[in-house]
Design a protein around this motif. Structure first.
Motif, PDB file in Angstrom:
ATOM      1  N   UNK A  25      38.714  31.185  46.478  1.00  0.00           N
ATOM      2  CA  UNK A  25      37.962  31.281  45.431  1.00  0.00           C
ATOM      3  C   UNK A  25      36.406  30.703  45.732  1.00  0.00           C
ATOM      4  N   UNK A  26      35.451  31.226  44.828  1.00  0.00           N
ATOM      5  CA  UNK A  26      34.160  30.606  45.035  1.00  0.00           C
ATOM      6  C   UNK A  26      33.911  29.211  44.485  1.00  0.00           C
ATOM      7  N   UNK A  29      34.061  29.172  40.670  1.00  0.00           N
ATOM      8  CA  UNK A  29      35.278  29.432  40.151  1.00  0.00           C
ATOM      9  C   UNK A  29      36.033  28.223  40.074  1.00  0.00           C
ATOM     10  N   UNK A  55      32.368  35.396  32.039  1.00  0.00           N
ATOM     11  CA  UNK A  55      33.532  35.468  32.768  1.00  0.00           C
ATOM     12  C   UNK A  55      33.410  36.744  33.525  1.00  0.00           C
ATOM     13  N   UNK A  56      33.900  36.941  34.820  1.00  0.00           N
ATOM     14  CA  UNK A  56      34.375  35.860  35.799  1.00  0.00           C
ATOM     15  C   UNK A  56      33.232  34.811  36.022  1.00  0.00           C
ATOM     16  N   UNK A  57      33.662  33.804  36.589  1.00  0.00           N
ATOM     17  CA  UNK A  57      32.593  32.561  36.809  1.00  0.00           C
ATOM     18  C   UNK A  57      31.385  33.437  37.336  1.00  0.00           C
ATOM     19  N   UNK A  58      30.020  32.855  36.797  1.00  0.00           N
ATOM     20  CA  UNK A  58      28.849  33.382  37.128  1.00  0.00           C
ATOM     21  C   UNK A  58      27.858  32.188  37.814  1.00  0.00           C
ATOM     22  N   UNK A 112      35.996  39.558  28.812  1.00  0.00           N
ATOM     23  CA  UNK A 112      37.101  40.308  29.028  1.00  0.00           C
ATOM     24  C   UNK A 112      37.619  39.701  30.318  1.00  0.00           C
ATOM     25  N   UNK A 113      39.089  39.240  30.110  1.00  0.00           N
ATOM     26  CA  UNK A 113      39.857  38.623  31.476  1.00  0.00           C
ATOM     27  C   UNK A 113      40.779  39.401  31.762  1.00  0.00           C
ATOM     28  N   UNK A 114      41.286  39.337  33.109  1.00  0.00           N
ATOM     29  CA  UNK A 114      42.335  39.790  33.500  1.00  0.00           C
ATOM     30  C   UNK A 114      43.350  38.650  33.604  1.00  0.00           C
ATOM     31  N   UNK A 149      44.938  32.782  35.201  1.00  0.00           N
ATOM     32  CA  UNK A 149      45.193  32.667  33.530  1.00  0.00           C
ATOM     33  C   UNK A 149      46.345  33.440  33.306  1.00  0.00           C
TER      34      UNK A 149
END
Lengths: 423, 390
Positions: A25-26, A29, A55-58, A112-114, A149
């Motif tokens: 993970x960065x 994140x 999202x994703x974390x920017x 939008x998330x996965x 998630x």
């Protein structure tokens, strides 16, 4: 006699090794990790300038490029738009647990998330229209301790205990064999009962001086599923002996034994009290970790009822020293630090370390502390819920919650406030 | 009013070359790039010193870039480019090279897509493919592009009424084309029934929706038409080119790509309408995106893809000759070379060198590209129209 939740292990079969989910993970994140670790609801970055949810974390706002992104609680609600069932994975952890269902969820706040889907999520039938599939997106820690998630039906309050995602992200006591290191205290007794109520298979309860035949042992003797064992955390041989006997069987260790005296630095000369506190609160934990840690790590994938968690009863005074209980606070701070080292050793093997940071517990040692105080039952209940939800830091009760908030907000302010007295 | 974009007049594409594909190779990407350049020089009867520009696309060239190749291959170019866009890299390499030769920054540019494939390289590339993938898709089952395109396919099927059989028509016709391509990895005949019975990989994606990763290279030369003529090199003409990245980000699940935004300009540059196209090469690492390209490039309306493939035949001798090499679905996906496959095959068709799979009297060809699943969809799109030289 009720049948065991998990089938008995075939001793001839090789014990499976734990392969962890992806660890990468960065840094940004890990905002999700921070929220998931304390069991918070969904938090996402919100741009302080334009309000866009990211999202994703920017690293910068995807709309206005502002660097001012703040992690904030978000509505977890959204619409499930698309579903895929993975029958193949490039990663061993997933491969050993196929199939997996994932979906695209459009959150009401925009992005939008996965997400993983619980078994109870029904895929959308038609495009758009009346048959929208509403879901809520939960933040959970996976077996690698990383935030993921999980989408579940919007009307469901809790994840089904038998759902694969609950099993993989939670550490429910259901069906598990658990060691509680001290059964003599009110908290210890309450923990034993809460674990049994949550479906624990067996609870071994430690008593440092069992020959005294205290009434606490007598109270648990006839409770089905409870076994009293001799365990003196100040005695390396006692701890090692129990580790040798139970190490390969225990799925959850609850380290709740503590010595608690209410002394400030100058209230009493000498170090005997401080030593006694350290002997159990710090060295006791160290002995326990050395005796039970290796076996727990080796059994993290040992069938469906595998070893899963280690619980430490710490204190919110570990975060900042409560001067009137100065030596106790220091021993808990030492234990807290050790627990982080323990977590670092356990996490790569798939074992969760749950740290519990209560405020003052309503027991004899906090007699002179004004309410609100946490009852033993409330503490035990919160601990079992946190285990079930797979949380790794628990601040049970109002005092602990407030302390944690004050400490996060400005730890120097908390120090100064404690000089003035009170909690 | 903004000035109109300069056209691509005078740009020629020469010497489509393929380094034969292998399922796995113990050689590295540098080896395949070198063999591609060697093949280009041989095809065009050129000396190495005549190549003064090089464009390279590769996923597995690290720790090298195109810079390292200049020393390794003994080149002294005055123009270089490293195009990191995978499935869109062929189109983008061509667009950039075209401008360089138009302006005289370089005379002869070798455009190369090359990659190797070790047993572990595909898997190793996934976990850190992008920061968004690392943080937000790989931890969700580590399915790689299969899982993202399964989500896109599931949504597309529901939205536009596509069936697996519609996708199957694409895969089956490409397999028929591959039977006539000696370099294709998968040439065993495939029926629609075979397609439908394939095992699920990331449902609704099944085995025969997926490409086979392999090692190989695709390459071509870009120069001005006068130079190609002076060197007596058979060539095709670049007539239009577009690219667009991260288009329609507002669609919660991808239903269309950037082609739709720029296609009118593409056909205006070429001076034709899409019905004039004789041969079409789409980027096909899942059938659903072939439909999105048909729709985005104006062969049918948005959502009209399923109907379009039901009404047409897509083999080299069909009503819409499509991916006549077999495409990546049957020829294989040689990493970034997959982004060049449609271009080299379009060139062969327009040069009349496509052998048994030659489309009769092919004059106009289209090749499109699609690359980089950064998060939940492919970000890079592009397309070119090529015309045979009389």
């Amino acid at each position: 006699m009720t049948p065991p939740v998990f089938p008995r292990k075939n001793p001839v079969l090789r014990t499976q090794r734990m392969n962890l989910p992806p660890m990468g993970r960065g840094r940004v994140a890990h905002g999700l990790t921070r929220a998931a670790a304390v069991g918070d609801h969904l938090e996402l970055q919100v741009c302080e300038e334009c309000g866009a949810v990211q999202y994703p974390p920017h690293d910068a706002c995807g709309t206005c490029l502002s660097p001012e992104l703040d992690w904030r609680k978000q509505s977890p609600c959204g619409e499930l738009l698309s579903v895929a069932t993975l029958h193949h994975s490039n990663h061993l952890y997933f491969r050993e647990r196929l199939p997996w269902r994932i979906g695209v969820v459009r959150l009401d706040t925009g992005p939008t998330v996965i997400a993983f889907l619980t078994e109870s999520v029904v895929p959308p039938r038609a495009a758009g229209g009346a048959e929208r599939t509403r879901v809520q997106v939960l933040l959970r820690l996976d077996r690698a301790g990383q935030a993921v998630l999980v989408a579940q039906p919007i009307e469901e309050l809790n994840m089904d205990l038998k759902d694969k995602l609950q099993m993989e992200t939670g550490c429910s006591p259901r069906g598990r064999k658990i060691l509680v290191t001290d059964g003599k205290t009110a908290v210890g007794q309450a923990i034993v009962h809460a674990l049994l109520d949550a479906g624990a298979d067996t609870v071994w309860v430690g008593f440092s001086e069992p020959w005294k035949r205290g009434e606490e042992i007598a109270r648990l003797r006839d409770v089905p599923g409870v076994e009293a064992v001799a365990l003196d955390l100040t005695d390396a041989r006692s701890v090692a002996a129990l580790g040798g006997e139970l190490g390969g069987k225990v799925d959850i260790v609850v380290s709740n034994a503590e010595v608690h005296r209410t002394e400030s630095i100058s209230s009493r000369p000498g170090t005997d009290i401080a030593r006694a506190e350290m002997e159990v609160n710090y060295f006791g934990l160290l002995r326990l970790a050395q005796a039970f840690g290796p076996a727990l790590k080796g059994r993290a994938a040992d069938g469906p009822g595998h070893a899963v968690a280690w619980v430490n009863l710490l204190s919110v005074f570990a975060l900042s020293n409560l001067p009137s209980q100065g030596t106790f606070s220091a021993s808990k701070a030492a234990a807290w630090s050790l627990s982080q080292g323990l977590r670092a050793e356990m996490l790569p093997h798939g074992i969760r370390v749950l740290n519990v940071f209560p405020g003052p517990i309503d027991d004899e040692w906090n007699q002179n502390v004004p309410p609100p105080k946490l009852s033993a039952g409330a503490l035990a209940g919160a601990m079992v819920r946190a285990l079930t939800d797979g949380v790794e830091d628990l601040y049970p009760g109002e005092v602990a919650q407030e302390w944690f908030a004050r400490w996060k907000d400005n730890h120097k302010a908390l120090e100064r406030e404690l000089v003035a007295g009170g909690l | 009013m903004m000035p109109r974009r300069t056209g691509y007049e005078g740009v020629a594409l020469v010497a489509p070359f393929t380094v034969p594909y292998e399922r796995y190779s113990i050689r590295n990407a540098q080896w395949f790039a070198a063999q591609a350049l060697r093949g280009l020089l041989k095809e065009a009867r050129l000396d190495k010193s005549q190549v003064d520009g090089i464009s390279l696309s590769s996923f597995l060239l690290r720790p090298d870039t195109v810079v390292g190749l200049t020393q390794q291959l003994g080149l002294s170019p005055r123009w270089m480019d490293d195009v990191p866009t995978g499935g869109a890299s062929g189109v983008m390499a061509l667009r950039r090279a075209a401008r360089a030769v138009q302006c005289g920054d370089a005379n002869i540019i070798a455009c190369i897509g090359a990659d190797t494939n070790h047993v572990e390289s595909f898997r190793q590339g996934l976990a850190n493919f992008s920061s968004f993938a690392r943080d937000a898709t790989y931890p969700y089952g580590a399915g790689g592009p299969n899982s993202m395109f399964a989500l896109i396919t599931d949504n597309y099927m529901r939205q536009f009424g596509a069936t697996r059989a519609d996708f199957g028509r694409i895969a089956v016709s490409q397999r028929a084309n591959a039977a006539l391509n000696p370099n294709a990895m998968l040439r065993k005949p495939m029926s629609l029934d075979d397609y439908l019975r394939a095992r699920p990989i990331a449902d609704p994606i099944h085995l025969l929706d997926c490409v086979m990763p392999c090692a190989g290279a695709e390459a071509f030369l870009v120069m001005r038409e006068e130079r190609a003529e002076a060197l007596s090199l058979p060539h095709v003409k670049l007539r239009g080119a577009i690219e667009r990245h991260n288009a329609y980000a507002e669609d919660p699940v991808m239903i269309r790509g950037g082609w739709l935004r720029d296609r009118d300009e593409l056909y205006a540059q070429a001076g034709i309408s899409p019905d004039r196209l004789d041969v079409i090469h789409t980027y096909d690492d899942y059938p659903v995106i072939v439909l999105m390209q048909f729709e985005g490039l104006g062969l049918c309306e948005l959502g009209g893809g399923p109907e379009f493939v039901r009404e047409n035949t897509l083999t080299h001798d069909g009503t819409v000759p499509h991916n006549t090499s077999g495409g990546q679905l049957s020829a294989g996906q040689a990493g970034a070379a997959g982004g060049f496959l449609g271009l080299t095959e379009t060139m062969r068709q327009l040069l009349g060198t496509a052998g048994e799979r030659q489309v009769k009297d092919a004059r106009w060809g289209l090749a499109s590209g699609f690359g980089i699943v950064n998060f939940d969809r492919c970000v890079c799109t592009g397309a070119v129209v090529l015309e045979s030289a009389p």
